[in-house]
Design a protein around this motif. Sequence first.
Motif, short mmCIF file in Angstrom:
data_model
loop_
_atom_site.label_atom_id
_atom_site.label_comp_id
_atom_site.label_asym_id
_atom_site.label_seq_id
_atom_site.Cartn_x
_atom_site.Cartn_y
_atom_site.Cartn_z
N CYS A 148 28.72 -17.41 6.71
CA CYS A 148 27.93 -16.27 7.54
C CYS A 148 29.22 -16.04 8.54
CB CYS A 148 26.94 -16.80 8.43
SG CYS A 148 26.18 -15.35 9.44
N GLY A 149 29.72 -14.53 8.71
CA GLY A 149 30.65 -14.06 9.67
C GLY A 149 32.23 -14.29 8.88
N ASP A 150 32.13 -14.39 7.71
CA ASP A 150 33.75 -14.43 7.19
C ASP A 150 33.71 -12.87 7.35
OD1 ASP A 150 33.97 -16.89 6.78
OD2 ASP A 150 33.57 -17.20 4.86
N LEU A 151 35.15 -12.56 7.10
CA LEU A 151 35.60 -11.14 7.02
C LEU A 151 36.59 -11.07 5.70
CD1 LEU A 151 36.23 -8.22 8.14
CD2 LEU A 151 38.31 -9.37 9.36
N MET A 152 36.26 -9.97 4.93
CA MET A 152 37.25 -9.76 3.81
C MET A 152 37.66 -8.26 4.11
SD MET A 152 36.32 -12.48 1.77
CE MET A 152 34.85 -13.45 2.08
N GLY A 153 39.13 -8.29 3.90
CA GLY A 153 39.67 -7.14 3.76
C GLY A 153 40.00 -6.58 2.62
N SER A 154 39.96 -5.18 2.31
CA SER A 154 39.74 -4.42 1.05
C SER A 154 41.29 -4.60 0.62
CB SER A 154 39.31 -3.22 1.11
OG SER A 154 40.20 -2.32 2.01
N GLY A 155 42.22 -4.73 1.54
CA GLY A 155 43.72 -4.17 1.10
C GLY A 155 43.63 -2.80 1.37
N THR A 156 45.12 -2.55 1.57
CA THR A 156 45.53 -1.02 1.95
C THR A 156 44.90 -0.18 0.91
OG1 THR A 156 47.31 -1.75 2.98
CG2 THR A 156 47.33 0.71 2.30
N ILE A 157 44.28 1.07 1.29
CA ILE A 157 43.30 1.99 0.66
C ILE A 157 44.19 3.19 0.34
CG2 ILE A 157 41.29 3.13 0.03
CD1 ILE A 157 40.13 1.12 2.08
N SER A 158 44.99 3.37 -0.74
CA SER A 158 45.89 4.47 -0.74
C SER A 158 45.05 5.47 -2.03
CB SER A 158 47.26 4.17 -1.33
OG SER A 158 47.92 3.68 -0.32
N GLY A 159 45.41 6.69 -1.95
CA GLY A 159 44.94 7.50 -2.97
C GLY A 159 45.99 7.87 -3.79
N SER A 160 45.95 8.94 -4.75
CA SER A 160 47.15 9.09 -5.64
C SER A 160 47.99 10.30 -5.23
CB SER A 160 46.75 9.54 -7.06
OG SER A 160 45.63 10.84 -6.63
N THR A 161 47.74 10.91 -4.06
CA THR A 161 48.43 11.92 -3.43
C THR A 161 49.27 11.49 -2.33
OG1 THR A 161 46.82 12.77 -2.18
CG2 THR A 161 47.27 13.79 -4.26
N PRO A 162 50.49 11.85 -1.93
CA PRO A 162 51.18 11.58 -0.70
C PRO A 162 50.62 11.42 0.39
CG PRO A 162 52.62 12.74 -2.17
CD PRO A 162 51.25 13.10 -2.63
N ASP A 163 49.88 12.46 0.71
CA ASP A 163 48.90 12.67 2.02
C ASP A 163 47.79 11.46 2.09
OD1 ASP A 163 47.29 13.90 0.22
OD2 ASP A 163 46.78 15.52 1.65
N SER A 164 47.64 10.70 1.02
CA SER A 164 46.51 9.93 1.15
C SER A 164 47.03 8.30 1.10
CB SER A 164 45.69 10.07 -0.31
OG SER A 164 46.42 9.88 -1.38
N PHE A 165 48.24 8.17 1.13
CA PHE A 165 48.59 6.70 1.32
C PHE A 165 48.35 6.12 2.55
CE2 PHE A 165 52.77 8.12 -1.55
CZ PHE A 165 51.81 8.19 -2.78
N GLY A 166 48.12 4.69 2.51
CA GLY A 166 47.55 4.19 3.71
C GLY A 166 48.11 3.25 4.51
N SER A 167 49.60 3.55 4.53
CA SER A 167 50.41 2.88 5.36
C SER A 167 51.82 3.54 5.67
CB SER A 167 50.76 1.53 4.85
OG SER A 167 51.71 1.64 3.48
N MET A 168 52.43 3.49 6.72
CA MET A 168 53.52 4.17 7.05
C MET A 168 54.64 4.02 6.03
SD MET A 168 53.48 5.98 9.50
CE MET A 168 55.37 6.43 10.12
N LEU A 169 54.69 2.49 5.56
CA LEU A 169 55.60 2.26 4.42
C LEU A 169 55.40 3.47 3.29
CD1 LEU A 169 57.53 -0.04 3.29
CD2 LEU A 169 55.47 -1.08 2.15
N GLU A 170 54.41 3.54 2.77
CA GLU A 170 54.22 4.61 1.59
C GLU A 170 54.44 6.06 2.19
OE1 GLU A 170 50.55 2.32 1.15
OE2 GLU A 170 50.75 3.22 -1.04
#
Length: 422
Positions: A348-370
């Motif tokens: 109870c209370g564990d946190l699971m992160g999805s990982g960075t959520i990027s789409g297929s187009t450059p304006d949908s990338f989920g980090s500055m790196l991308e």
Amino acid sequence: MIAANNPILSSWISVPEGSDFPIQNLPFGVFKSKGSEHRVGTRIGDMVIDIAQLFETGQLSVDGFSTSDFQQEYLNPMMKKGKEATRRLRQALSDLFSSENSVASTTESIHKTLFSVHDVDMCMPVQIGDYTDFYSSKEHATNVGIMFRDPANALLPNWLWIPVGYHGRSSSVIISGQDIHRPKGQIKPDDNEPPIYAASRQVDFELEMGFITYDGKALGDSISTDEAEDYIFGMCLFNDWSARDIQKWEYVPLGPFLAKNFASSISCWIVTMDALQPFAVHTPEQDPAVLSYLKFEGKKSYDIHLQVGLTPENSTEKIICHSNFKYMYWNMSQQLAHHTVNGCNVRCGDLMGSGTISGSTPDSFGSMLELAWKGTKPLTMNDGTERRFIQDGDTVTMRGYCQNEQVRIGFGEVKAKILPAK
Ligand code: MN
């Protein structure tokens, strides 16, 4: 259908146009009003509702719960009661605050449990035991593979078979609004020189969502994809801060360490899986076919619009990313099934992160790196300055919401400012 999700419901508490928090949401969080102890609350429109006080005064009673479950620093004692109980609680709150309930709307002791969001401090909602971060967006993993390895073989051989993840650190998970200092550590700016000790020059955000678990099964037992959602309480926005230069030098061979554990920010309100149910969608087709324990049926993803805003000090916010949770290749049920397939127990209370959520187009990338493609395509801010990574004084704000023709269910925001290194 879950009755509390009925789109025709309205509340006697007014809900501003476009609010993330209609009566169909009823998220859970922890707050403090002036001079009071921590309380478990929910939210409708711009009002925070003190659930402890509703129980205390006898205005609300739900099988399995008592007042003390809500006079708590964290949601954990409430979540300990499990899915059926928290579902009953959400339904009882819906009944109490529905426009149909003319008695409640005129009861003074109920009005006394309502606080303006502007008059309370939101607190860390969950006492997080363990934090695990996945790497489940194919677009993100592909982008990172192209930048750091080999464009022809961007995905590593295990990626299409395993929901890849690593164990993170819960002590540095923080609540939205808490600012953080730029981390220091070992970086290696020149490939031909030894590493140096310095402040990170490549602080980045990761646009993620987190899910919070109920108690899982005993050590040694596994949770199937069919069962998984019975063990998930709800979801939040999640910014998994990262220092790319520290990461690049340290991650071989055991994976991320100090590049990731200096801070991870979560939003204040946990939106229940029940509230998200109308927005369930199919996940992208998986090819090659997954192994038997990762097979699943039905709609296991959610149509959650996501955006990231960047606000330099003394400037205005620029929206730099639009993405969606539904782009994720591996869904939460598969992540939980994989996490427990070896008998690992979640609590109870564990946190699971999805990982960075990027789409297929450059304006949908989920980090500055991308978004800035490893620094080669800097972004221009509203004040004319350029960004390759996050600078001191920059505030990063992430927002997320589901929307159909009748209802909008949102998460509010998660935000934090990067302060200079200590
Ligand atoms: Mn991450």
